[in-house]
Design an enzyme around this catalytic site. Structure first.
Site, PDB file in Angstrom:
ATOM      1  N   ARG A 171     -13.383 -32.361 -21.353  1.00  0.00           N
ATOM      2  CA  ARG A 171     -13.130 -31.231 -22.271  1.00  0.00           C
ATOM      3  C   ARG A 171     -12.356 -31.663 -23.512  1.00  0.00           C
ATOM      4  O   ARG A 171     -11.484 -30.945 -24.007  1.00  0.00           O
ATOM      5  CB  ARG A 171     -12.365 -30.115 -21.569  1.00  0.00           C
ATOM      6  N   SER A 186     -13.945 -20.776 -18.615  1.00  0.00           N
ATOM      7  CA  SER A 186     -12.700 -21.223 -17.978  1.00  0.00           C
ATOM      8  C   SER A 186     -11.565 -21.145 -18.992  1.00  0.00           C
ATOM      9  O   SER A 186     -11.699 -21.685 -20.087  1.00  0.00           O
ATOM     10  CB  SER A 186     -12.809 -22.688 -17.549  1.00  0.00           C
ATOM     11  N   GLU A 191      -7.881 -24.198 -21.923  1.00  0.00           N
ATOM     12  CA  GLU A 191      -9.064 -24.933 -22.370  1.00  0.00           C
ATOM     13  C   GLU A 191      -9.500 -24.502 -23.776  1.00  0.00           C
ATOM     14  O   GLU A 191      -9.843 -25.345 -24.596  1.00  0.00           O
ATOM     15  CB  GLU A 191     -10.205 -24.742 -21.374  1.00  0.00           C
TER      16      GLU A 191
END
Ligand code: EPU
Length: 349
Positions: A164, A236, A332
């Site tokens: 990520r 998320s 995130e």
């Protein structure tokens, strides 16, 4: 280039937060980008580059200029014996691209089905799901360096992809991604190991399209979609934390059922969803801000939650996971303005 002033960003972020932008500039062509860069009205203003708005939480109004990247086009550039090379403009919808490829019978993107957002956002956080990451299919990324106005090509190796993460995420606003060059394998090697994927395939013949359908089914059963009757979300909300081996050993002793994955560097990745659920947050709601009832990693806007309210809930969750497990969670999505608490980490970076 289309310039709008004092605009609600409600439609431009998947959390559906009603923050406002001082300017919203829509970029449909490369000429639009050149015009924007030479327009003195915008020279001293902060900038925010937005694709599908699926990876951002706006805690407040944005007092600068939001750039909406709307460049379009999918082009098969060529083929080698082993791969197809596809140039895709940054403003294309990611899932639309995935479906286009699987309809042609092309493999490589099927496990990344139904991820919200634009193609230009995919490299920024190196999107990943069900055993596949964007980095695996990326050959290069075309950019404009917003500090100099120069165009450039950044090879996949130089994108510094990680979980990520990428050089684009590390330098927000520096590069405007105009297109990505994908390298899709001609040999179809289905990745079906993620729990639930084989079951969703049932007896179907295993083709890229069938795998994409199965991934859509698995994903839809756990994560909110983008339809109007679904709550707003950014997928998320937290990254899965990585902690050191000693800390993990202590937690494993106390919580034998805790999901944990050993990493090649001897550290251990934990499930943020599990930690959050253990702290009792799954399905809870504070006003219109909540934790999704089917997946504890997803924060949702049930209707009118503000970015500040969603962030207040996120901060509470982070504090309780810290208090119960000594683990610091990192968001995130990009959170703007950046809160100071986001700088804390488990030493993972
Ligand atoms: N779990 C819980 N409670 C929950 C949900 C999950 O305890 O409410 C536990 C389960 O034990 C499960 C484990 O968490 O085995 C992992 O859950 P899941 O398979 O759903 O994956 P995840 O780690 O929570 C990651 C990505 C998702 C991606 C899925 C599938 C991150 C931050 N998230 O979630 O990506 O779809 O794997 O590959 O890495 C996104 O980035 O927006 C996103 C949705």
């Amino acid at each position: 280039m289309l310039i709008q002033e004092n605009v609600s960003l409600h439609e431009y972020n998947t959390f559906r937060v009603a923050a406002r932008a001082r300017f919203l500039v829509t970029l449909e062509t490369l000429e639009d980008i050149s015009c924007f860069l030479t327009d003195v009205r915008f020279h001293d203003l902060p900038r925010l580059i937005l694709g599908g708005g699926s990876n951002i939480l706006l805690r407040d109004d944005f007092t600068g200029v939001v750039l909406l990247v709307a460049l379009k086009g999918i082009e098969l550039l060529g083929e080698s014996e082993t791969h197809r090379f596809l140039a895709v403009a940054a403003g294309e919808n990611w899932h639309g691209l995935v479906r286009y490829t699987v309809e042609q019978g092309w493999a490589g993107l099927e496990n990344l089905s139904l991820i919200p957002g634009s193609v230009g956002a995919a490299p920024v956080q190196n999107i990943g799901a069900y055993g596949e990451e964007f980095a695996e299919v990326c050959a290069a990324v075309d950019v404009i360096d917003m500090t100099t106005g120069e165009t450039g090509i950044i090879t996949a190796e130089d994108c510094r992809f990680a979980y990520r993460d990428s050089r684009f995420k590390q330098a927000p606003g520096r590069y405007l991604i105009t297109s990505v060059l994908l390298r899709l394998p001609k040999r179809f090697v289905p990745k079906l190991d993620y729990p639930g994927v084989r079951e969703a395939l049932a007896d179907a013949e295993i083709t890229p399209r069938a795998v994409s359908d199965a991934i859509c089914a698995v994903r839809s059963s756990k994560l909110p979609g983008l339809e109007a009757d679904q709550p707003g979300s950014a997928g998320s909300f937290f990254q899965n934390p990585v902690i050191d081996a000693d800390h993990a050993a202590k937690l494993r002793e106390l919580h034998p059922n805790m999901p944990a994955w050993d990493m090649p560097d001897a550290r251990v990745k934990l499930s943020a969803a599990w930690l959050i659920e253990e702290c009792g947050w799954k399905g809870r709601r504070v006003g219109d801000a909540g934790v999704y009832e089917k997946h504890a990693l997803v924060l949702v806007n049930h209707a009118q939650a503000s970015g500040a309210e969603l962030w207040a809930l996120a901060a509470e969750i982070m504090q309780s996971v810290q208090a119960s497990f000594g683990v610091s969670l990192q968001p995130e999505p990009v959170v703007l303005p950046l809160p100071s608490s986001v700088c804390a980490s488990n030493g993972a970076r």
